[in-house]
Design an enzyme around this catalytic site. Structure first.
Site, PDB file in Angstrom:
ATOM      1  N   TYR A 144     -12.740  19.512   1.063  1.00 25.80           N
ATOM      2  CA  TYR A 144     -11.685  20.167   1.649  1.00 25.80           C
ATOM      3  C   TYR A 144     -11.897  21.643   2.024  1.00 25.80           C
ATOM      4  CZ  TYR A 144      -6.419  21.566   0.943  1.00 25.80           C
ATOM      5  OH  TYR A 144      -5.361  22.272   1.173  1.00 25.80           O
ATOM      6  N   GLU A 146     -14.540  23.439   2.427  1.00 27.87           N
ATOM      7  CA  GLU A 146     -15.586  23.770   3.489  1.00 27.87           C
ATOM      8  C   GLU A 146     -14.712  23.279   5.094  1.00 27.87           C
ATOM      9  OE1 GLU A 146     -17.583  25.959   3.384  1.00 27.87           O
ATOM     10  OE2 GLU A 146     -18.866  25.618   1.611  1.00 27.87           O
ATOM     11  N   GLY A 147     -14.126  22.053   4.902  1.00 31.01           N
ATOM     12  CA  GLY A 147     -13.368  21.570   5.941  1.00 31.01           C
ATOM     13  C   GLY A 147     -12.275  22.625   6.386  1.00 31.01           C
ATOM     14  N   ARG A 185      -1.066  16.248  -8.191  1.00 28.86           N
ATOM     15  CA  ARG A 185      -0.995  17.788  -8.163  1.00 28.86           C
ATOM     16  C   ARG A 185      -0.352  18.024  -9.415  1.00 28.86           C
ATOM     17  NH1 ARG A 185      -0.076  19.813  -2.090  1.00 28.86           N
ATOM     18  NH2 ARG A 185       0.785  17.776  -1.785  1.00 28.86           N
ATOM     19  N   ASN A 189       2.685  15.959 -11.319  1.00 28.59           N
ATOM     20  CA  ASN A 189       2.102  15.090 -12.400  1.00 28.59           C
ATOM     21  C   ASN A 189       2.896  15.527 -13.707  1.00 28.59           C
ATOM     22  OD1 ASN A 189       0.038  13.847 -11.226  1.00 28.59           O
ATOM     23  ND2 ASN A 189      -1.722  14.736 -12.423  1.00 28.59           N
ATOM     24  N   GLY A 206      -6.564  24.428 -20.605  1.00 29.36           N
ATOM     25  CA  GLY A 206      -5.297  25.250 -19.877  1.00 29.36           C
ATOM     26  C   GLY A 206      -5.202  26.504 -19.708  1.00 29.36           C
ATOM     27  N   PRO A 273     -10.933  25.926  -9.886  1.00 33.53           N
ATOM     28  CA  PRO A 273     -11.011  27.568  -9.742  1.00 33.53           C
ATOM     29  C   PRO A 273     -10.275  27.988 -11.284  1.00 33.53           C
ATOM     30  CG  PRO A 273     -10.508  26.669  -7.789  1.00 33.53           C
ATOM     31  CD  PRO A 273     -10.428  25.378  -8.769  1.00 33.53           C
ATOM     32  N   ARG A 276      -6.042  32.097 -10.009  1.00 34.08           N
ATOM     33  CA  ARG A 276      -5.872  32.175  -8.371  1.00 34.08           C
ATOM     34  C   ARG A 276      -4.569  32.893  -8.269  1.00 34.08           C
ATOM     35  NH1 ARG A 276      -5.459  26.825  -5.683  1.00 34.08           N
ATOM     36  NH2 ARG A 276      -7.747  26.551  -5.604  1.00 34.08           N
TER      37      ARG A 276
HETATM   38  P1  NAD Z   1       0.558  16.421   2.043  1.00 32.15           P
HETATM   39  O1  NAD Z   1      -0.593  15.421   1.876  1.00 32.15           O
HETATM   40  O2  NAD Z   1       2.129  15.966   1.667  1.00 32.15           O
HETATM   41  O3  NAD Z   1       0.834  16.137   3.614  1.00 32.15           O
HETATM   42  C1  NAD Z   1      -0.296  16.156   4.674  1.00 32.15           C
HETATM   43  C2  NAD Z   1       0.212  15.116   5.827  1.00 32.15           C
HETATM   44  O4  NAD Z   1      -0.803  14.923   6.598  1.00 32.15           O
HETATM   45  C3  NAD Z   1       0.626  13.727   5.161  1.00 32.15           C
HETATM   46  O5  NAD Z   1       1.761  13.411   5.657  1.00 32.15           O
HETATM   47  C4  NAD Z   1      -0.669  12.878   5.912  1.00 32.15           C
HETATM   48  O6  NAD Z   1      -0.277  11.689   5.987  1.00 32.15           O
HETATM   49  C5  NAD Z   1      -0.939  13.671   6.998  1.00 32.15           C
HETATM   50  N1  NAD Z   1      -2.255  13.263   7.379  1.00 32.15           N
HETATM   51  C6  NAD Z   1      -3.320  13.408   6.425  1.00 32.15           C
HETATM   52  N2  NAD Z   1      -4.558  13.035   7.258  1.00 32.15           N
HETATM   53  C7  NAD Z   1      -4.205  12.900   8.568  1.00 32.15           C
HETATM   54  C8  NAD Z   1      -4.740  12.349   9.809  1.00 32.15           C
HETATM   55  N3  NAD Z   1      -6.081  12.250   9.711  1.00 32.15           N
HETATM   56  N4  NAD Z   1      -4.031  12.528  10.890  1.00 32.15           N
HETATM   57  C9  NAD Z   1      -2.750  12.520  10.865  1.00 32.15           C
HETATM   58  N5  NAD Z   1      -2.115  13.011   9.504  1.00 32.15           N
HETATM   59  C10 NAD Z   1      -2.705  12.874   8.738  1.00 32.15           C
HETATM   60  O7  NAD Z   1       0.338  17.833   1.707  1.00 32.15           O
HETATM   61  P2  NAD Z   1       1.349  19.132   1.840  1.00 32.15           P
HETATM   62  O8  NAD Z   1       1.279  19.896   0.558  1.00 32.15           O
HETATM   63  O9  NAD Z   1       2.505  18.916   2.584  1.00 32.15           O
HETATM   64  O10 NAD Z   1      -0.001  20.091   2.700  1.00 32.15           O
HETATM   65  C11 NAD Z   1       0.449  20.168   4.053  1.00 32.15           C
HETATM   66  C12 NAD Z   1      -0.770  21.085   4.676  1.00 32.15           C
HETATM   67  O11 NAD Z   1      -0.894  22.487   3.939  1.00 32.15           O
HETATM   68  C13 NAD Z   1      -2.048  20.678   4.591  1.00 32.15           C
HETATM   69  O12 NAD Z   1      -3.059  20.871   5.562  1.00 32.15           O
HETATM   70  C14 NAD Z   1      -2.563  21.463   3.431  1.00 32.15           C
HETATM   71  O13 NAD Z   1      -4.116  21.368   3.297  1.00 32.15           O
HETATM   72  C15 NAD Z   1      -1.857  22.597   3.509  1.00 32.15           C
HETATM   73  N6  NAD Z   1      -1.758  23.194   1.910  1.00 32.15           N
HETATM   74  C16 NAD Z   1      -0.735  22.941   1.461  1.00 32.15           C
HETATM   75  C17 NAD Z   1      -0.876  23.414   0.061  1.00 32.15           C
HETATM   76  C18 NAD Z   1       0.149  23.229  -1.064  1.00 32.15           C
HETATM   77  O14 NAD Z   1       0.085  23.598  -2.033  1.00 32.15           O
HETATM   78  N7  NAD Z   1       0.987  22.324  -0.689  1.00 32.15           N
HETATM   79  C19 NAD Z   1      -1.672  24.581  -0.343  1.00 32.15           C
HETATM   80  C20 NAD Z   1      -2.558  25.042   0.720  1.00 32.15           C
HETATM   81  C21 NAD Z   1      -2.903  24.278   1.945  1.00 32.15           C
HETATM   82  N1  UDP Z   2      -4.218  19.804 -13.543  1.00 33.66           N
HETATM   83  C1  UDP Z   2      -3.895  19.610 -14.690  1.00 33.66           C
HETATM   84  N2  UDP Z   2      -3.266  18.567 -15.139  1.00 33.66           N
HETATM   85  C2  UDP Z   2      -3.015  17.619 -14.060  1.00 33.66           C
HETATM   86  C3  UDP Z   2      -3.250  17.813 -12.819  1.00 33.66           C
HETATM   87  C4  UDP Z   2      -3.776  19.053 -12.554  1.00 33.66           C
HETATM   88  O1  UDP Z   2      -4.331  20.389 -15.845  1.00 33.66           O
HETATM   89  O2  UDP Z   2      -2.495  16.384 -14.295  1.00 33.66           O
HETATM   90  C5  UDP Z   2      -4.866  21.031 -13.342  1.00 33.66           C
HETATM   91  C6  UDP Z   2      -6.045  21.342 -12.393  1.00 33.66           C
HETATM   92  O3  UDP Z   2      -7.106  21.186 -13.112  1.00 33.66           O
HETATM   93  C7  UDP Z   2      -5.900  22.893 -11.909  1.00 33.66           C
HETATM   94  C8  UDP Z   2      -4.461  23.191 -11.775  1.00 33.66           C
HETATM   95  O4  UDP Z   2      -3.751  22.072 -12.796  1.00 33.66           O
HETATM   96  O5  UDP Z   2      -6.624  23.655 -12.908  1.00 33.66           O
HETATM   97  C9  UDP Z   2      -3.927  22.982 -10.436  1.00 33.66           C
HETATM   98  O6  UDP Z   2      -4.242  21.532  -9.950  1.00 33.66           O
HETATM   99  P1  UDP Z   2      -3.752  21.192  -8.517  1.00 33.66           P
HETATM  100  O7  UDP Z   2      -4.364  19.745  -8.241  1.00 33.66           O
HETATM  101  O8  UDP Z   2      -2.317  21.036  -8.498  1.00 33.66           O
HETATM  102  O9  UDP Z   2      -4.099  21.919  -7.490  1.00 33.66           O
HETATM  103  P2  UDP Z   2      -5.565  22.817  -7.326  1.00 33.66           P
HETATM  104  O10 UDP Z   2      -6.373  22.692  -8.317  1.00 33.66           O
HETATM  105  O11 UDP Z   2      -6.209  22.557  -5.833  1.00 33.66           O
HETATM  106  O12 UDP Z   2      -5.047  24.456  -7.176  1.00 33.66           O
END
Ligand code: NAD
Ligand code: UDP
Length: 311
Positions: A144, A146-147, A185, A189, A206, A273, A276
């Site tokens: 994720y 690096e992508g 997430r 959760n 935590g 991490p 943040r």
């Molecule tokens: P989400 O998983 O609910 O939405 C992602 C959507 O992309 C889904 O509808 C999924 O089906 C679609 N998708 C996945 N792979 C695909 C593919 N190969 N082709 C077409 N569709 C595809 O997540 P979200 O929280 O709504 O996140 C949306 C965007 O925002 C993502 O790019 C995510 O990396 C970015 N983002 C979200 C957060 C956050 O906290 N919500 C934080 C950082 C970045």
């Molecule tokens: N986390 C947790 N319990 C859960 C899910 C996540 O303690 O049931 C923690 C996880 O280890 C991280 C933080 O909550 O430290 C945020 O996790 P999330 O998956 O929401 O996002 P990201 O780690 O990508 O910020």
């Protein structure tokens, strides 16, 4: 009326974005492969003649005429993006190549949903856009992180080499209604666990922190960024700088749901991490943006949503 393509439009953020853009008088094409998104997130929009829903995978080329592209397609939850790490890299990288190629050909403006994960486990706190990050390139999160980093590289180079009009938003943990209940997430959760009276699973002790942004604030920032002049490309951090430990979040969720759930600890996933927090000075100055909805209010609204879907 602008015609706008939203990739990942059936997901959590994408579905709200489609709705906002339609309400603002645009024509919206939503493209999704339904990996983590669901038709139910956008089914209420299907009656709108200015909304179109297309099943498509962004790793394959796609052709359409639009004015703007919001590229959100990519699973965002660690559980989902680690399920098939190779596919996650392909979605970010090939998805960016395909959407940038499209933007170049049709001269559309294109926004990339990047992430605070480009900073990895940050050694600079709070994180500014000038910080290059601290990412393990071979760890569990690398597919994720690096992508998304490679996608940013593609965006800036399509801009420099081909004059594509780009915008990069670095999104920090965003939550709200329509998160998938099994998405893994932390906010979803904890709320689902609390509503079901199950144990609240805190990973590690935590003490790790996150800064949580309510989805409507995030979308305000995202749309403002898209509407900036062509000379501003970002990247720009958009998130809520109020930082909480995961333990504090767990306690807040228990209090606000009135749940009798107990907090239990489970092992901390690798490369999780420790802290943040976005520095949002750039968003304030360039977008005139700052978040309005604090965690308490956002959690109350999100809990109300989950009450309607969790049994
Ligand atoms: P989400 O998983 O609910 O939405 C992602 C959507 O992309 C889904 O509808 C999924 O089906 C679609 N998708 C996945 N792979 C695909 C593919 N190969 N082709 C077409 N569709 C595809 O997540 P979200 O929280 O709504 O996140 C949306 C965007 O925002 C993502 O790019 C995510 O990396 C970015 N983002 C979200 C957060 C956050 O906290 N919500 C934080 C950082 C970045
Ligand atoms: N986390 C947790 N319990 C859960 C899910 C996540 O303690 O049931 C923690 C996880 O280890 C991280 C933080 O909550 O430290 C945020 O996790 P999330 O998956 O929401 O996002 P990201 O780690 O990508 O910020």
């Amino acid at each position: 009326m602008k015609k706008i393509l939203v990739t990942g439009g059936a997901g959590f953020l994408g579905s709200h974005l489609c709705e906002r853009l339609l309400n603002e008088g645009n024509e919206v094409v939503c493209l999704d492969n339904y990996f983590t998104g669901r038709k139910t997130n956008v089914v209420h929009l299907l009656d709108n003649p200015y909304f179109e829903l297309i099943r498509h995978d962004v790793t394959m080329p796609f052709f359409i005429e639009v004015d703007e592209i919001y590229n959100l397609a990519c699973p965002a939850s660690p559980v989902h993006y680690q399920y098939n790490p190779i596919k996650t890299v392909k979605t970010s990288v090939l998805g960016a190549v395909n959407m940038l190629g499209l933007a170049k050909r049709i001269k559309a403006k294109i926004l990339q949903a990047s992430t605070s994960e480009v900073y990895g486990d940050p050694q600079v706190h709070p994180q500014t856009e000038s910080y290059w990050g601290h990412v393990n390139p071979i760890g569990e999160r690398a597919c994720y992180d690096e992508g998304k980093r490679a996608a940013e590289t593609l965006f800036v180079n399509y801009h420099k080499q081909n004059n594509v009009r780009i915008k990069i938003i670095r999104i920090f943990n965003t939550y709200g209604p329509r998160m998938h209940p099994n998405d893994g997430r932390v906010v979803s959760n904890f709320i689902v666990q609390a509503l079901q009276g199950k144990d609240i699973t805190v990973y590690g002790d935590g003490s790790q922190s996150r800064s949580f942004c309510y989805y409507s604030d995030l979308l305000d920032g995202m749309i403002r960024l898209m509407n900036t002049g062509d000379d501003f490309t970002g990247p720009v951090n958009v998130g809520n700088p109020n930082e909480f430990t995961i333990l504090e979040l767990a306690k807040n969720v228990i209090r606000l749901t009135g749940s009798s759930s107990k907090i239990i600890t489970q092992p901390l996933p690798s490369d999780d991490p420790l802290q943040r927090q976005p520095d949002i000075s750039l968003a304030k100055s360039k977008l005139g943006w700052e978040p309005k909805i604090e965690l308490e209010e956002g959690l109350i609204r999100t809990i109300e949503y989950f009450k309607t879907i969790v049994k």
